[in-house]
Design a protein around this motif. Structure first.
Motif, PDB file in Angstrom:
ATOM      1  N   ARG A 116    -109.143  38.380  12.330  1.00 54.18           N
ATOM      2  CA  ARG A 116    -110.400  37.646  12.423  1.00 54.18           C
ATOM      3  C   ARG A 116    -111.308  37.977  11.235  1.00 54.18           C
ATOM      4  O   ARG A 116    -112.260  37.242  10.951  1.00 54.18           O
ATOM      5  CB  ARG A 116    -111.111  37.971  13.743  1.00 54.18           C
ATOM      6  CG  ARG A 116    -112.337  37.120  13.972  1.00 54.18           C
ATOM      7  CD  ARG A 116    -112.970  37.383  15.330  1.00 54.18           C
ATOM      8  NE  ARG A 116    -114.264  36.746  15.419  1.00 54.18           N
ATOM      9  CZ  ARG A 116    -114.466  35.472  15.673  1.00 54.18           C
ATOM     10  NH1 ARG A 116    -113.429  34.688  15.880  1.00 54.18           N
ATOM     11  NH2 ARG A 116    -115.675  34.958  15.729  1.00 54.18           N
ATOM     12  N   SER A 155    -110.924  37.511   8.316  1.00 52.29           N
ATOM     13  CA  SER A 155    -110.916  36.476   7.280  1.00 52.29           C
ATOM     14  C   SER A 155    -112.140  35.564   7.380  1.00 52.29           C
ATOM     15  O   SER A 155    -112.411  34.793   6.469  1.00 52.29           O
ATOM     16  CB  SER A 155    -109.635  35.642   7.372  1.00 52.29           C
ATOM     17  OG  SER A 155    -109.470  35.125   8.674  1.00 52.29           O
ATOM     18  N   SER A 156    -112.891  35.660   8.479  1.00 53.50           N
ATOM     19  CA  SER A 156    -114.115  34.870   8.579  1.00 53.50           C
ATOM     20  C   SER A 156    -115.248  35.470   7.760  1.00 53.50           C
ATOM     21  O   SER A 156    -116.246  34.806   7.506  1.00 53.50           O
ATOM     22  CB  SER A 156    -114.544  34.730  10.044  1.00 53.50           C
ATOM     23  OG  SER A 156    -114.821  35.997  10.601  1.00 53.50           O
ATOM     24  N   PHE A 177    -112.725  23.708   8.806  1.00 55.84           N
ATOM     25  CA  PHE A 177    -113.506  24.855   9.268  1.00 55.84           C
ATOM     26  C   PHE A 177    -113.290  24.960  10.775  1.00 55.84           C
ATOM     27  O   PHE A 177    -113.512  23.994  11.511  1.00 55.84           O
ATOM     28  CB  PHE A 177    -114.988  24.662   8.953  1.00 55.84           C
ATOM     29  CG  PHE A 177    -115.867  25.714   9.557  1.00 55.84           C
ATOM     30  CD1 PHE A 177    -115.866  27.001   9.058  1.00 55.84           C
ATOM     31  CD2 PHE A 177    -116.688  25.419  10.636  1.00 55.84           C
ATOM     32  CE1 PHE A 177    -116.668  27.988   9.629  1.00 55.84           C
ATOM     33  CE2 PHE A 177    -117.495  26.385  11.206  1.00 55.84           C
ATOM     34  CZ  PHE A 177    -117.480  27.675  10.702  1.00 55.84           C
ATOM     35  N   LEU A 196    -112.961  30.451  15.097  1.00 54.13           N
ATOM     36  CA  LEU A 196    -112.617  31.584  14.239  1.00 54.13           C
ATOM     37  C   LEU A 196    -113.631  31.825  13.135  1.00 54.13           C
ATOM     38  O   LEU A 196    -113.622  32.873  12.493  1.00 54.13           O
ATOM     39  CB  LEU A 196    -111.234  31.360  13.616  1.00 54.13           C
ATOM     40  CG  LEU A 196    -110.083  31.099  14.604  1.00 54.13           C
ATOM     41  CD1 LEU A 196    -108.804  30.789  13.856  1.00 54.13           C
ATOM     42  CD2 LEU A 196    -109.890  32.284  15.526  1.00 54.13           C
ATOM     43  N   GLN A 197    -114.472  30.819  12.868  1.00 52.49           N
ATOM     44  CA  GLN A 197    -115.490  30.921  11.818  1.00 52.49           C
ATOM     45  C   GLN A 197    -114.899  31.090  10.426  1.00 52.49           C
ATOM     46  O   GLN A 197    -115.470  31.742   9.556  1.00 52.49           O
ATOM     47  CB  GLN A 197    -116.474  32.053  12.124  1.00 52.49           C
ATOM     48  CG  GLN A 197    -117.396  31.782  13.298  1.00 52.49           C
ATOM     49  CD  GLN A 197    -118.388  30.650  12.998  1.00 52.49           C
ATOM     50  OE1 GLN A 197    -119.257  30.780  12.146  1.00 52.49           O
ATOM     51  NE2 GLN A 197    -118.243  29.538  13.718  1.00 52.49           N
ATOM     52  N   HIS A 198    -113.708  30.542  10.214  1.00 52.17           N
ATOM     53  CA  HIS A 198    -113.163  30.500   8.858  1.00 52.17           C
ATOM     54  C   HIS A 198    -112.406  29.193   8.661  1.00 52.17           C
ATOM     55  O   HIS A 198    -112.301  28.375   9.578  1.00 52.17           O
ATOM     56  CB  HIS A 198    -112.286  31.715   8.551  1.00 52.17           C
ATOM     57  CG  HIS A 198    -111.036  31.830   9.383  1.00 52.17           C
ATOM     58  ND1 HIS A 198    -110.517  33.025   9.778  1.00 52.17           N
ATOM     59  CD2 HIS A 198    -110.212  30.895   9.895  1.00 52.17           C
ATOM     60  CE1 HIS A 198    -109.427  32.823  10.495  1.00 52.17           C
ATOM     61  NE2 HIS A 198    -109.220  31.550  10.583  1.00 52.17           N
ATOM     62  N   THR A 201    -112.431  32.250   3.437  1.00 54.18           N
ATOM     63  CA  THR A 201    -113.744  32.536   3.996  1.00 54.18           C
ATOM     64  C   THR A 201    -114.749  31.528   3.481  1.00 54.18           C
ATOM     65  O   THR A 201    -114.925  31.382   2.277  1.00 54.18           O
ATOM     66  CB  THR A 201    -114.192  33.958   3.624  1.00 54.18           C
ATOM     67  OG1 THR A 201    -113.219  34.889   4.097  1.00 54.18           O
ATOM     68  CG2 THR A 201    -115.550  34.277   4.219  1.00 54.18           C
ATOM     69  N   THR A 209    -120.527  30.541   5.999  1.00 61.52           N
ATOM     70  CA  THR A 209    -121.200  30.375   7.276  1.00 61.52           C
ATOM     71  C   THR A 209    -122.600  30.982   7.182  1.00 61.52           C
ATOM     72  O   THR A 209    -122.961  31.590   6.156  1.00 61.52           O
ATOM     73  CB  THR A 209    -120.412  31.076   8.381  1.00 61.52           C
ATOM     74  OG1 THR A 209    -120.331  32.480   8.077  1.00 61.52           O
ATOM     75  CG2 THR A 209    -118.999  30.514   8.490  1.00 61.52           C
TER      76      THR A 209
END
Length: 330
Positions: A123, A125-126, A215, A219-221, A283, A286
């Protein structure tokens, strides 16, 4: 005469098709001049075996570089003494180069890793990002001719920029604009993306003509179809074809049996990729990553990616992966 006319018509159609094909894959090469090769290593006075990492970075302002956290983590975490060497100018055709060594440690911190980054969690990677401040002393710069080995002073180097346009372009490259993603739902990137790489003084790039990148809100990536991104691209920029910065190369998927399981922040499994090596992740900017960057680099250029470069979608991770699977099959 009719035969000649038809032949010329065919040539015109062929030329138009070729021109259109070139237009379809055209990229703004000048935008990639902010891409730099970096080498990272630990304290040279250590009795341990000297190790180093070869990565990429993007110069987002004259005084700051952006790279992946995993490129500097082993050497610079917890305020350890480390050195980052940056190839600021590398133009073999000009026989001119400029390198700088940035030193960081507890007494003078110039490498900043995103708080909470943990390379053992996929995770991460976000928020696989780090910043390098170009705050060296004059003695940390090196200006030289790669082929002849001749050394120059800064003044001598800058005088030669007047006759070497490639080196001048690298030295004065315009900073890119960051496309931020502050959305609560997933989004699809609408422009095609390019991943440049600096190696041995040359800039090459990989181009995803299909524009298949998403996106992932869970996962936010970003997840993209694989188009040749491999080890050595880490820390480099992911650009739109016209040169706007979308994110930073994080990693390719690897896992036991070519499977990779992804989890949410609370540890709940989201999904498992069955053909993990068909993708890579990067990434994006965000709200959390953007706040980290602006906290150190207030003058950075940024603009919201939605709607100019991304369209929102309510699709879940599993559905998006199915879409990407179909894109690679076609």
């Amino acid at each position: 005469m009719k035969i000649k006319y038809y032949f010329l018509t065919f040539l015109c159609v062929l030329c138009a098709a070729l021109a259109q094909a070139q237009a379809d894959i055209a990229v703004n090469e000048d935008a990639f001049l902010v891409q730099k090769a970096i080498t990272v290593w630990g304290d040279e006075t250590s009795s341990e075996k000297l190790m180093s990492a070869q990565c990429q970075a993007v110069r987002i302002t004259p005084g700051w570089l952006l790279t992946a956290a995993h490129c500097v983590y082993d050497f610079c975490r917890n305020n350890q003494n480390c050195t980052v060497q940056v190839d600021v100018v590398s133009a073999p055709q000009d026989d001119l180069a400029a390198q700088v060594r940035v030193r960081s440690g507890a007494q003078k911190k110039n490498v900043f890793i995103f708080p909470g980054y943990n390379p053992r969690q996929n995770r991460s990677s976000s928020f696989d990002v780090a910043l390098i401040r170009l705050a060296p002393q004059e003695r940390d710069w090196a200006f030289f001719a790669p082929r002849g080995g001749k050394r120059f002073s800064r003044e001598q180097f800058e005088k030669q920029l007047d006759v070497y346009p490639e080196s001048r372009a690298q030295w004065n490259a315009k900073r890119p604009r960051l496309l931020t993603f502050d959305a609560a739902v997933s989004a699809r990137l609408t422009p095609a993306i390019a991943v440049p790489r600096v190696e041995n003084g040359g800039v090459s790039w990989l181009y995803n003509a299909g524009g298949q990148a998403y996106f992932i809100s869970e996962l936010q990536h970003f997840v993209s179809t694989d188009f040749g991104v491999r080890q050595g691209n880490s820390g480099g920029g992911v650009f739109t074809a016209d040169g706007q910065l979308v994110g930073v190369v994080s990693m390719s998927f690897t896992g036991k049996g070519n499977r990779m399981q992804f989890k949410e922040a609370d540890g709940k499994a989201v999904s498992t990729l069955q053909n993990a090596d068909a993708y890579f992740v990067f990434t994006g900017f965000t709200s959390a990553v953007s706040a980290f960057i602006r906290g150190h680099v207030p003058g950075v250029f940024s603009v919201g990616a939605v709607p100019q470069a991304a369209e929102l979608t309510n699709e879940k991770f599993t559905r998006i992966i199915k879409t990407l699977d179909n894109a690679q099959a076609n």
